[in-house]
Design a protein around this motif. Structure first.
Motif, short mmCIF file in Angstrom:
data_model
loop_
_atom_site.label_atom_id
_atom_site.label_comp_id
_atom_site.label_asym_id
_atom_site.label_seq_id
_atom_site.Cartn_x
_atom_site.Cartn_y
_atom_site.Cartn_z
N SER A 1 0.83 -1.21 0.00
CA SER A 1 0.00 0.00 0.00
C SER A 1 0.86 1.26 0.00
CB SER A 1 -0.93 0.00 1.22
OG SER A 1 -1.87 -1.05 1.14
N ARG B 1 0.98 4.33 -2.86
CA ARG B 1 0.96 5.77 -2.58
C ARG B 1 2.16 6.48 -3.18
NH1 ARG B 1 -0.77 3.89 2.61
NH2 ARG B 1 1.26 4.33 3.53
N ALA C 1 -9.77 -3.55 6.07
CA ALA C 1 -9.63 -2.31 5.33
C ALA C 1 -8.82 -2.50 4.04
CB ALA C 1 -8.95 -1.25 6.20
N TYR C 2 -7.89 -3.44 4.03
CA TYR C 2 -7.11 -3.67 2.81
C TYR C 2 -8.01 -4.20 1.69
CZ TYR C 2 -2.94 -2.97 5.63
OH TYR C 2 -1.98 -2.43 6.45
N ASP D 1 -11.11 -3.59 1.38
CA ASP D 1 -12.01 -2.51 0.99
C ASP D 1 -11.30 -1.47 0.12
OD1 ASP D 1 -13.92 -3.75 2.55
OD2 ASP D 1 -13.55 -2.49 4.31
N ARG D 2 -10.01 -1.29 0.33
CA ARG D 2 -9.26 -0.21 -0.33
C ARG D 2 -8.51 -0.65 -1.58
NH1 ARG D 2 -6.64 2.41 5.22
NH2 ARG D 2 -8.62 3.11 6.13
#
Length: 204
Positions: free
Chosen positions: A84, A88, A174-175, A177-178
């Motif tokens: 992640s 970014r 969350a991973y 979902d993202r």
């Protein structure tokens, strides 16, 4: 679910402070912090150790070394977390998936590929590393101090990844979902992401 209990903030001031800080950083309380809720001072020292190592490396170099180490450790949590970061920093989904799987189209130069191969070997079997392996890094322009940084970044990942996996810490939902499903599949090389469907298999 973790294999051990994960204390709430009532466990003590240090645990509560760690949880608050993590929630402020992530927007939720990651499972990895819950695991360390029993010993928040260990997480604090871990952060200090990482900072001392990262301080001598570019962000890209540190993340690539960590990704290589996490892949060798089959750590879904660390693959997702550090992948992640690379997203970014400008990697596309395809570029990250290729990098995570050592694909030929990964956006890496030969020095970075050699660095990641070395990091994986540190994790896999440090006793198998020879002077020639170090020489290959030197041939790519790495100094002795930089080789120390690469080695230490790979080696310390063993502590964190193995602690999380041995105690059953699931990568945060969350991973899922993202990130795209394809990327989650590429990065989740070990334990499945929290809430993922798991097909039961018969024990022979």
């Amino acid at each position: 679910m973790a294999f051990i209990s994960t204390p709430g903030p009532e466990a003590g001031d240090a645990t509560a402070a760690m949880y608050v800080s993590a929630e402020e950083s992530y927007g939720y309380l990651p499972n990895m912090y819950r695991i360390f809720g029993h010993r928040p001072e260990v997480m604090e020292k871990w952060g200090a150790l990482l900072a001392s190592i990262r301080g001598h490396m570019s962000l890209r170099r540190y993340e690539l070394v960590t990704l290589a180490a996490a892949r060798e450790l089959k750590s879904s949590y660390c693959m997702l977390a550090h992948g992640s970061v690379l997203l970014r920093e400008g990697f596309s989904d395809t570029q990250l998936a290729d990098t995570a799987t050592d694909g030929a189209h990964a956006p890496l130069d030969e020095a970075e590929r050699e660095m990641m191969r070395f990091a994986a070997k540190v994790v896999r079997d440090a006793t198998s590393i020879t002077k020639e392996d170090v020489g290959k890094l030197k041939a790519q322009g790495f100094s002795d101090a930089e080789i120390f940084d690469i080695t230490s970044a790979a080696a310390v990942r063993c502590f964190f990844s193995k602690t999380l996996d041995a105690l059953g810490a699931e990568p945060d939902a969350a991973y899922r979902d993202r990130l795209s499903p394809a990327l989650v599949k590429a990065l989740a090389v070990g334990r499945p992401v929290e809430g993922s469907f798991q097909t039961a298999t018969a024990t022979p």
